[in-house]
Design a protein around this motif. Structure first.
Motif, PDB file in Angstrom:
ATOM      1  N   ARG A 191       4.922  13.476   4.025  1.00  0.00           N
ATOM      2  CA  ARG A 191       4.517  12.065   3.983  1.00  0.00           C
ATOM      3  C   ARG A 191       3.181  11.851   4.697  1.00  0.00           C
ATOM      4  O   ARG A 191       2.933  10.818   5.291  1.00  0.00           O
ATOM      5  CB  ARG A 191       5.579  11.141   4.587  1.00  0.00           C
ATOM      6  N   ASN A 192       2.315  12.869   4.649  1.00  0.00           N
ATOM      7  CA  ASN A 192       1.001  12.776   5.266  1.00  0.00           C
ATOM      8  C   ASN A 192      -0.031  12.530   4.162  1.00  0.00           C
ATOM      9  O   ASN A 192      -0.483  13.464   3.508  1.00  0.00           O
ATOM     10  CB  ASN A 192       0.688  14.062   6.035  1.00  0.00           C
ATOM     11  N   PHE A 193      -0.379  11.262   3.967  1.00  0.00           N
ATOM     12  CA  PHE A 193      -1.295  10.888   2.895  1.00  0.00           C
ATOM     13  C   PHE A 193      -2.728  11.321   3.188  1.00  0.00           C
ATOM     14  O   PHE A 193      -3.510  11.520   2.276  1.00  0.00           O
ATOM     15  CB  PHE A 193      -1.250   9.385   2.653  1.00  0.00           C
ATOM     16  N   ALA A 194      -3.078  11.460   4.447  1.00  0.00           N
ATOM     17  CA  ALA A 194      -4.454  11.782   4.820  1.00  0.00           C
ATOM     18  C   ALA A 194      -4.881  13.149   4.288  1.00  0.00           C
ATOM     19  O   ALA A 194      -6.064  13.361   4.016  1.00  0.00           O
ATOM     20  CB  ALA A 194      -4.622  11.732   6.330  1.00  0.00           C
ATOM     21  N   ASP A 195      -3.949  14.077   4.129  1.00  0.00           N
ATOM     22  CA  ASP A 195      -4.296  15.400   3.612  1.00  0.00           C
ATOM     23  C   ASP A 195      -4.794  15.330   2.177  1.00  0.00           C
ATOM     24  O   ASP A 195      -5.553  16.187   1.733  1.00  0.00           O
ATOM     25  CB  ASP A 195      -3.090  16.345   3.670  1.00  0.00           C
ATOM     26  N   LEU A 228       0.824  -1.208   0.000  1.00  0.00           N
ATOM     27  CA  LEU A 228       0.000   0.000   0.000  1.00  0.00           C
ATOM     28  C   LEU A 228       0.860   1.260   0.000  1.00  0.00           C
ATOM     29  O   LEU A 228       0.540   2.231  -0.681  1.00  0.00           O
ATOM     30  CB  LEU A 228      -0.940   0.006   1.200  1.00  0.00           C
ATOM     31  N   MET A 229       1.942   1.236   0.750  1.00  0.00           N
ATOM     32  CA  MET A 229       2.828   2.394   0.771  1.00  0.00           C
ATOM     33  C   MET A 229       3.485   2.598  -0.595  1.00  0.00           C
ATOM     34  O   MET A 229       3.674   3.735  -1.040  1.00  0.00           O
ATOM     35  CB  MET A 229       3.875   2.250   1.871  1.00  0.00           C
ATOM     36  N   GLU A 230       3.815   1.502  -1.290  1.00  0.00           N
ATOM     37  CA  GLU A 230       4.393   1.620  -2.629  1.00  0.00           C
ATOM     38  C   GLU A 230       3.374   2.182  -3.616  1.00  0.00           C
ATOM     39  O   GLU A 230       3.705   3.029  -4.445  1.00  0.00           O
ATOM     40  CB  GLU A 230       4.907   0.266  -3.104  1.00  0.00           C
ATOM     41  N   VAL A 231       2.129   1.727  -3.511  1.00  0.00           N
ATOM     42  CA  VAL A 231       1.078   2.254  -4.381  1.00  0.00           C
ATOM     43  C   VAL A 231       0.861   3.732  -4.088  1.00  0.00           C
ATOM     44  O   VAL A 231       0.721   4.551  -5.005  1.00  0.00           O
ATOM     45  CB  VAL A 231      -0.227   1.450  -4.206  1.00  0.00           C
ATOM     46  N   CYS A 232       0.848   4.092  -2.825  1.00  0.00           N
ATOM     47  CA  CYS A 232       0.681   5.502  -2.463  1.00  0.00           C
ATOM     48  C   CYS A 232       1.875   6.332  -2.937  1.00  0.00           C
ATOM     49  O   CYS A 232       1.717   7.498  -3.285  1.00  0.00           O
ATOM     50  CB  CYS A 232       0.478   5.653  -0.962  1.00  0.00           C
ATOM     51  N   ALA A 233       3.061   5.741  -2.961  1.00  0.00           N
ATOM     52  CA  ALA A 233       4.231   6.460  -3.475  1.00  0.00           C
ATOM     53  C   ALA A 233       4.068   6.730  -4.971  1.00  0.00           C
ATOM     54  O   ALA A 233       4.396   7.827  -5.450  1.00  0.00           O
ATOM     55  CB  ALA A 233       5.490   5.657  -3.216  1.00  0.00           C
TER      56      ALA A 233
END
Length: 94
Positions: free
Chosen positions: A33-37, A7-12
């Motif tokens: 590195r705040n994906f929630a924003d 999931l972190m790789e996909v988010c990257a």
């Protein structure tokens, strides 16, 4: 652990797309590195993939299954706490 890493790789990868679409928002994401924003951006990106499959059933045969497994795993409480948002939103139909 493996699902978290995937999931972190996909988010990257999606972070790279965010940088390409909105440089300022992408820079903030890369530094913080705040994906929630940017949860709405990530949710829309996954929804587009899901809608594409619904409209074109002959395409994305193998990739769609992998995407569904990834999104199902993302619904796990531990993963949601890690990402601090939900990747899945209801599919819009017209």
């Amino acid at each position: 652990k493996r699902v978290q890493k995937q999931l972190m790789e996909v988010c990257a990868i999606l972070s790279g797309l965010l940088v390409a679409t909105d440089y300022r928002a992408g820079q903030e994401l890369v530094t913080d590195r705040n994906f929630a924003d940017n949860a709405t951006f990530f949710q829309c990106a996954f929804e587009v993939g899901r809608r594409h499959k619904v409209l074109n059933p002959e395409k994305m045969r193998g990739e769609y299954g992998k995407l569904m497994y990834l999104l199902m795993d993302a619904q796990n409480e531990d993963i949601r706490q890690l990402l601090e948002f939900e990747l899945v939103k209801p599919l819009k139909t017209v």
